[in-house]
Design a protein around this motif. Structure first.
Motif, PDB file in Angstrom:
ATOM      1  N   THR A  53      -8.497  31.779 -40.531  1.00  0.00           N
ATOM      2  CA  THR A  53      -7.180  32.400 -40.463  1.00  0.00           C
ATOM      3  C   THR A  53      -6.051  31.402 -40.687  1.00  0.00           C
ATOM      4  N   LEU A 122      -7.724  43.755 -44.550  1.00  0.00           N
ATOM      5  CA  LEU A 122      -7.827  42.483 -43.836  1.00  0.00           C
ATOM      6  C   LEU A 122      -7.999  42.795 -42.356  1.00  0.00           C
ATOM      7  N   ASP A 124      -8.372  40.666 -38.717  1.00  0.00           N
ATOM      8  CA  ASP A 124      -8.438  39.414 -37.961  1.00  0.00           C
ATOM      9  C   ASP A 124      -9.515  39.531 -36.897  1.00  0.00           C
ATOM     10  N   THR A 129     -10.495  35.699 -40.633  1.00  0.00           N
ATOM     11  CA  THR A 129     -10.055  36.997 -41.125  1.00  0.00           C
ATOM     12  C   THR A 129     -11.124  37.519 -42.071  1.00  0.00           C
TER      13      THR A 129
END
Length: 182
Positions: A53, A122, A124, A129
């Motif tokens: 990330t 996407l 997280d 991610t």
């Protein structure tokens, strides 16, 4: 579970090696080595990659909305190591060119297949991610894939994977595998 135990478990899982590439808003290429690549669905063709990330590649990928997955062949270990290390200009160290459709970085000397993808979602997850990408174009040639497992590189033991023939491939699969990548 202790982190060391988890890392030991995952290092025992051998997988192919890919370099995920994209272009930043500045037009510069970005990329990193990725072994967390998976097929998600065949229809529509969606794959997933998991990227750190905090990385520049993910930031550029978010801005661009597109990325390429370069599957490395058995002579691609050097590229895998370059894109896994903190090298100032990774793309100066490898041969590459823009893909014909989206203009994304394709590793010409080290990849036997490149998939152009459009970001579809996407997610997280912890310090990574998960990027889901709709595959929009594939270029592939026969080659022996580079593998990684047990903290070392190896080549596919039976030699090159032939050029794909989608019709023959679908007919040769057991019915339990047809239409499902997992």
């Amino acid at each position: 579970m202790p982190l060391a135990g988890f890392r030991s478990l995952m290092s025992a899982f051998a997988t192919g090696v890919a370099v995920v590439t994209t272009l930043g808003a500045d037009g510069l290429p970005y990329g990193l080595t990725c072994t967390s690549l998976a097929s998600v669905t065949a229809s529509p063709p969606i794959l997933s990659v998991c990227l750190t990330t905090r990385g520049e590649t993910l930031r550029a990928l978010r801005d661009r909305g597109t990325f390429a997955v370069n599957l490395l062949h058995e002579r691609g270990q050097r590229a895998a190591e370059i894109f896994a290390a903190p090298v100032a200009d990774r793309f100066a160290e490898v041969g590459w060119e823009p893909t014909p459709t989206a203009g994304l970085p394709r590793l010409t000397d080290d990849a036997f297949a490149t998939a152009e993808c459009r970001v579809s979602r996407l997610l997280d997850v912890g310090d990574h991610t998960m990027v889901l990408g709709m595959v929009t174009e594939v270029v592939q040639m026969p080659a022996t894939p580079l593998l990684y497992g047990g903290r070392r590189f190896a080549a596919w033991p039976d030699g090159p994977i032939p050029q794909p023939d989608p019709a023959a491939e679908a007919a040769s699969l057991p019915s339990s595998f047809r239409g499902s990548p997992c």
